[in-house]
Design an enzyme around this catalytic site. Structure first.
Site, PDB file in Angstrom:
ATOM      1  N   CYS A  75       3.266  28.847 -15.450  1.00  0.00           N
ATOM      2  CA  CYS A  75       2.834  29.289 -16.773  1.00  0.00           C
ATOM      3  C   CYS A  75       2.420  28.117 -17.639  1.00  0.00           C
ATOM      4  CB  CYS A  75       3.943  30.104 -17.424  1.00  0.00           C
ATOM      5  SG  CYS A  75       4.187  31.627 -16.507  1.00  0.00           S
TER       6      CYS A  75
ATOM      7  N   TYR B  46      -3.896  14.053 -13.559  1.00  0.00           N
ATOM      8  CA  TYR B  46      -4.976  13.053 -13.503  1.00  0.00           C
ATOM      9  C   TYR B  46      -6.358  13.679 -13.410  1.00  0.00           C
ATOM     10  CZ  TYR B  46      -0.979  10.393 -11.490  1.00  0.00           C
ATOM     11  OH  TYR B  46       0.236   9.822 -11.223  1.00  0.00           O
TER      12      TYR B  46
ATOM     13  N   PRO C 106       0.824  -1.205   0.000  1.00  0.00           N
ATOM     14  CA  PRO C 106       0.000   0.000   0.000  1.00  0.00           C
ATOM     15  C   PRO C 106       0.863   1.261   0.000  1.00  0.00           C
ATOM     16  CG  PRO C 106       0.086  -0.892   2.214  1.00  0.00           C
ATOM     17  CD  PRO C 106       0.856  -1.851   1.326  1.00  0.00           C
TER      18      PRO C 106
HETATM   19  C1  LIG Z   1       2.765   2.536  -7.085  1.00  0.00           C
HETATM   20  C2  LIG Z   1       2.841   1.120  -6.712  1.00  0.00           C
HETATM   21  C3  LIG Z   1       2.235   0.666  -5.528  1.00  0.00           C
HETATM   22  C4  LIG Z   1       1.434   1.560  -4.608  1.00  0.00           C
HETATM   23  O1  LIG Z   1       0.230   1.975  -5.171  1.00  0.00           O
HETATM   24  P1  LIG Z   1      -0.838   2.752  -4.280  1.00  0.00           P
HETATM   25  O2  LIG Z   1      -1.967   2.978  -5.188  1.00  0.00           O
HETATM   26  O3  LIG Z   1      -0.188   4.016  -3.838  1.00  0.00           O
HETATM   27  O4  LIG Z   1      -1.182   1.870  -3.126  1.00  0.00           O
HETATM   28  C5  LIG Z   1       2.402  -0.651  -5.177  1.00  0.00           C
HETATM   29  N1  LIG Z   1       3.107  -1.506  -5.973  1.00  0.00           N
HETATM   30  C6  LIG Z   1       3.698  -1.105  -7.110  1.00  0.00           C
HETATM   31  C7  LIG Z   1       4.458  -2.081  -7.909  1.00  0.00           C
HETATM   32  C8  LIG Z   1       3.573   0.210  -7.521  1.00  0.00           C
HETATM   33  O5  LIG Z   1       4.149   0.605  -8.664  1.00  0.00           O
END
Ligand SMILES: *Cc1c(COP(=O)(O)O)cnc(C)c1O
Length: 413
Positions: A342, A316, A274
């Site tokens: 800018c 996003y 996470p």
């Molecule tokens: C970015 C990433 C995460 C974390 O994603 P979240 O949406 O921030 O929980 C976990 N594993 C990998 C391989 C990622 O690239």
């Protein structure tokens, strides 16, 4: 759940009035709450209860050393995507032996550093990367522990820039090729298969794609074990979403139930990655109103935080709540809140109803703890913001505001 609340009309981080931080450190400034960070870590790990698991915090969401140290002290591991992130983890006191390394473009140097440091496993994303890792392992006289990151081809139903589990995505190896790749790896002396990995995307707000992806990957895990591959780790990635506006992501408990149901009978040790769920709502970006301006079409509010400081709205079309640091009564008007950069995309909030902001007024951009400072740049030669960590009634600067001289470090005129 977070610890940014009003007391007598003043927005606080835990027990610290945000205005006091802005006075002392200036704006724009990121402010993080220790109580929120540690609470989120505890809630997620407790949701998995007695099931053997390791929480590997995804460093790219917020890579400040103080944040990493908190998670390391809590017993967490880390999910990294570069040699730079490995260096940060070590600098913060994190253990490489509890760290997993993902990413489609690991260089041989990065592999060597991670292997020498004793990384828990490499999450390998292509057949050619697998061969390269084998070569590095052999050169170092060892076997590199690896998992294949498979792409389960599941629609995570999130923004296309943060979906990673579709067939068209650059991440992972096609699900159908995994069996042959593990068989190939078994013949290579520089490799040791220890797990299987997937990560389908970020800001997931429903449990269905999680269930679909992990069930599929758990099935593959079982058949690989049956084929004699001694896998122990099933890495289910990160991606659990948070509430920015009206989203209702699964609770950590619901998420854990879904995952545990899907992996039942595998006997696997789970790795979770996470990022956003731990840090997103644990941070705000403090900004000050510079100017208002009315055009025939719109009312603009220009603030001192730009897309270089927080790129999520521009990149996003992400929504962030905006709260006045000092609560005011009045009729809401619709404004576009924009930064000084800018670029026409430098819009923090579009058509947002706010009590007419005043010049000099402070705002907190909510839910800015994840993919905020870690994605900040110096575009327009704007030094990056300071970062502050609050703990109860105490607070400290955990990264100084970048200085103008820092902007040309290494340059030659
Ligand atoms: C970015 C990433 C995460 C974390 O994603 P979240 O949406 O921030 O929980 C976990 N594993 C990998 C391989 C990622 O690239």
């Amino acid at each position: 759940m977070n610890h940014f609340t009003y007391h007598r009309g003043i927005l606080h981080a835990e027990q610290v009035p945000l205005a006091a931080i802005a006075e002392a450190v200036g704006t724009p400034t990121y402010v993080y709450s220790t109580a929120t960070l540690t609470r989120h870590f505890r809630v997620v790990t407790e949701a998995f209860g007695q099931h053997p698991h390791l929480l590997c915090y995804s460093v790219k969401a917020n890579s400040n050393l103080a944040v990493l140290r908190l998670f390391a002290q809590g017993g967490g591991g880390f999910d990294i995507v570069s040699g730079g992130e490995l260096a940060r983890v070590r600098q913060a006191g994190g253990a490489p032996s509890r760290t997993v390394f993902a990413g489609v473009g690991k260089t041989p140097d990065e592999m060597e550093q991670a292997l020498a440091a004793g990384i828990l496993m490499f999450n390998v994303e292509s057949a050619e990367e697998l061969e390269m890792l084998d070569a590095v392992g052999r050169r170092m006289g060892t076997r590199a522990p690896f998992a294949l990151r498979v792409n389960p081809d599941v629609d995570a139903r999130t923004h296309r820039y943060i979906a990673t589990g579709l067939k068209t995505s650059k991440f992972g190896v096609p699900f159908e090729e995994a069996v042959a790749l593990y068989a190939r790896a078994r013949k290579l002396k520089g490799l040791r298969a220890v797990g299987l990995d997937c990560h389908i995307g970020s800001q997931l707000t429903s449990a269905a794609p999680v269930k679909a992806a992990i069930s599929k990957v758990a099935g593959l895990y079982r058949s690989l074990r049956e084929q004699g591959h001694p896998l122990v780790h099933l890495d289910i990635g990160g991606g659990l979403g948070i509430t920015y506006a009206e989203e209702t992501p699964p609770s950590p408990q619901e998420y854990a139930r879904t995952v545990l149901e899907a992996v039942k009978g595998t006997g696997a040790h789970l790795i979770l990655e996470p990022g956003r769920a731990l840090v997103g709502n644990a941070g705000v970006l403090l900004t000050r109103v510079l100017y208002r301006k009315r055009t025939p079409a719109k009312l603009f509010v220009v603030v001192d935080a730009g897309m270089n400081d927080l790129i999520r709205p521009a990149l996003y079309e992400a929504h962030h709540g905006l709260r006045p640091v000092v609560k005011r009564r009045g009729k809401a008007v619709e404004v576009d809140v924009v930064g000084p950069v800018c670029e026409s995309s430098d819009v923090l909030a579009r058509a947002r109803p706010l009590v007419l902001p005043q010049q000099g007024e402070l705002y907190a951009v909510m839910s800015a703890g994840a993919y905020g400072m870690s994605m900040a740049s110096t575009y327009n030669s704007r030094p990056r913001p300071a970062e502050v960590l609050v703990d109860g009634a105490a607070w400290r600067v955990v990264r100084e505001r970048e200085r103008v001289e820092d902007l040309w470090r290494g340059e030659r005129a």
